[in-house]
Design a protein around this motif. Structure first.
Motif, mmCIF file in Angstrom:
data_model
loop_
_atom_site.group_PDB
_atom_site.id
_atom_site.type_symbol
_atom_site.label_atom_id
_atom_site.label_comp_id
_atom_site.label_asym_id
_atom_site.label_seq_id
_atom_site.Cartn_x
_atom_site.Cartn_y
_atom_site.Cartn_z
ATOM 1 N N ALA A 46 -40.351 47.165 -19.831
ATOM 2 C CA ALA A 46 -40.889 48.501 -19.674
ATOM 3 C C ALA A 46 -40.963 48.990 -21.207
ATOM 4 N N ALA A 47 -40.044 48.784 -21.925
ATOM 5 C CA ALA A 47 -39.939 49.286 -23.387
ATOM 6 C C ALA A 47 -40.701 48.301 -24.368
ATOM 7 N N ILE A 48 -40.889 47.210 -24.092
ATOM 8 C CA ILE A 48 -41.218 46.107 -25.123
ATOM 9 C C ILE A 48 -41.985 45.218 -24.203
ATOM 10 N N PRO A 49 -43.415 45.236 -24.098
ATOM 11 C CA PRO A 49 -44.309 44.331 -23.510
ATOM 12 C C PRO A 49 -43.934 42.933 -23.697
ATOM 13 N N ALA A 50 -44.176 42.087 -22.673
ATOM 14 C CA ALA A 50 -43.809 40.480 -22.777
ATOM 15 C C ALA A 50 -44.728 40.068 -23.826
ATOM 16 N N GLY A 51 -46.022 40.493 -24.030
ATOM 17 C CA GLY A 51 -46.663 40.023 -25.230
ATOM 18 C C GLY A 51 -46.090 40.113 -26.583
ATOM 19 N N GLN A 52 -45.263 41.102 -26.570
ATOM 20 C CA GLN A 52 -44.529 41.280 -27.935
ATOM 21 C C GLN A 52 -43.302 40.693 -28.115
ATOM 22 N N ILE A 53 -42.876 39.692 -27.287
ATOM 23 C CA ILE A 53 -41.664 38.956 -27.481
ATOM 24 C C ILE A 53 -42.221 37.627 -27.966
ATOM 25 N N LYS A 54 -41.851 37.135 -29.316
ATOM 26 C CA LYS A 54 -42.339 36.055 -29.712
ATOM 27 C C LYS A 54 -41.458 34.881 -30.142
ATOM 28 N N ALA A 55 -41.753 33.725 -30.147
ATOM 29 C CA ALA A 55 -40.653 32.864 -30.809
ATOM 30 C C ALA A 55 -41.115 32.197 -32.104
ATOM 31 N N GLY A 56 -40.367 31.820 -32.932
ATOM 32 C CA GLY A 56 -40.727 31.264 -34.437
ATOM 33 C C GLY A 56 -41.010 32.410 -35.410
ATOM 34 N N THR A 57 -42.143 32.921 -35.513
ATOM 35 C CA THR A 57 -42.470 33.900 -36.575
ATOM 36 C C THR A 57 -43.299 34.809 -35.799
ATOM 37 N N LEU A 58 -43.464 36.017 -36.638
ATOM 38 C CA LEU A 58 -44.301 37.324 -36.080
ATOM 39 C C LEU A 58 -45.415 37.257 -37.340
ATOM 40 N N PRO A 59 -46.740 37.484 -36.336
ATOM 41 C CA PRO A 59 -47.650 37.587 -37.630
ATOM 42 C C PRO A 59 -47.932 38.953 -37.957
ATOM 43 N N ASP A 60 -48.787 39.142 -39.208
ATOM 44 C CA ASP A 60 -48.898 40.565 -39.751
ATOM 45 C C ASP A 60 -49.560 41.294 -38.995
ATOM 46 N N GLY A 61 -49.105 42.502 -39.240
ATOM 47 C CA GLY A 61 -49.723 43.761 -38.169
ATOM 48 C C GLY A 61 -49.345 43.727 -36.879
ATOM 49 N N VAL A 62 -48.146 42.948 -36.498
ATOM 50 C CA VAL A 62 -47.593 42.971 -35.299
ATOM 51 C C VAL A 62 -47.591 44.479 -34.752
ATOM 52 N N VAL A 63 -47.798 44.769 -33.467
ATOM 53 C CA VAL A 63 -47.662 45.809 -32.676
ATOM 54 C C VAL A 63 -45.929 46.243 -32.711
ATOM 55 N N LEU A 64 -45.639 47.492 -32.740
ATOM 56 C CA LEU A 64 -44.070 47.760 -32.601
ATOM 57 C C LEU A 64 -43.785 48.479 -31.403
ATOM 58 N N PRO A 65 -42.574 48.256 -30.812
ATOM 59 C CA PRO A 65 -41.456 47.307 -31.224
ATOM 60 C C PRO A 65 -41.831 45.925 -30.720
ATOM 61 N N THR A 66 -41.326 44.918 -31.326
ATOM 62 C CA THR A 66 -41.413 43.485 -30.896
ATOM 63 C C THR A 66 -40.347 42.970 -31.356
ATOM 64 N N LEU A 67 -40.016 41.831 -30.650
ATOM 65 C CA LEU A 67 -38.976 41.075 -30.456
ATOM 66 C C LEU A 67 -39.186 39.624 -31.355
ATOM 67 N N LEU A 68 -38.429 38.922 -31.936
ATOM 68 C CA LEU A 68 -38.530 37.689 -32.562
ATOM 69 C C LEU A 68 -37.228 36.835 -32.039
ATOM 70 N N VAL A 69 -37.732 35.778 -31.453
ATOM 71 C CA VAL A 69 -36.376 34.815 -31.067
ATOM 72 C C VAL A 69 -36.563 33.569 -31.460
ATOM 73 N N ARG A 70 -35.342 33.199 -32.469
ATOM 74 C CA ARG A 70 -35.307 32.046 -33.126
ATOM 75 C C ARG A 70 -34.035 31.148 -33.002
ATOM 76 N N MET A 71 -33.913 29.934 -33.224
ATOM 77 C CA MET A 71 -32.721 29.221 -33.172
ATOM 78 C C MET A 71 -32.306 29.229 -34.748
ATOM 79 N N THR A 72 -30.943 29.365 -34.676
ATOM 80 C CA THR A 72 -30.081 29.459 -35.904
ATOM 81 C C THR A 72 -29.342 28.166 -36.154
ATOM 82 N N SER A 73 -28.722 27.745 -35.118
ATOM 83 C CA SER A 73 -27.820 26.313 -35.143
ATOM 84 C C SER A 73 -27.887 25.779 -33.819
ATOM 85 N N ASN A 74 -27.816 24.230 -33.976
ATOM 86 C CA ASN A 74 -27.602 23.600 -32.754
ATOM 87 C C ASN A 74 -26.491 22.617 -32.740
#
Length: 133
Positions: free
Chosen positions: A19-47
């Protein structure tokens, strides 16, 4: 299956977060320039995989997953961070096709200024699960 898939699935099904951050604004990897805010970026740090003498059909895997919040204001950043933690912390079971999942908080990064005078902060999670070998 990865920890990114698991955390992403948890974020996408959490109704207060979506409801606060639409699913389309949840990304994996990198965020494109000019992304709509707020947004979430999910990345792996270690495995790390559990090492056994005989490799079975599944391998216990532990990943450190970072969820970065990028928001237009500090208030929005703090609110989004609370929603991320509530959506993911303490979740267990079968999630996103992975078995024996456990998601724990694993530290939070500092407040940062992001691109375009945005506000950023990262929440880490310790995601453990059984994956096919």
């Amino acid at each position: 299956m990865t920890g990114v898939d698991i955390v992403g699935a948890l974020l996408h099904v959490d109704e207060p977060l979506i409801a606060a951050i639409p699913a389309g604004q949840i990304k994996a990897g990198t965020l494109p320039d000019g992304v709509v805010l707020p947004t979430l970026l999910v990345r792996m740090t270690s495995n790390v995989e559990r090492q056994t003498l005989v490799r079975g059909a599944t391998v216990r895997t532990i990943e450190r997953i970072s969820v970065t919040v990028r928001a237009a204001s500090y208030r929005d950043q703090v609110a989004a961070m609370k929603l991320v933690v509530k959506a993911c912390a303490g979740k267990t079971g079968s999630i996103a096709g992975a078995a024996n999942v456990s998601v724990l908080t694993a530290g939070r990064g500092p407040d940062l200024r992001g691109p375009g005078n945005s506000f950023e902060q990262t929440q880490d999670f310790r995601v453990s699960f059984d994956a096919a070998a």
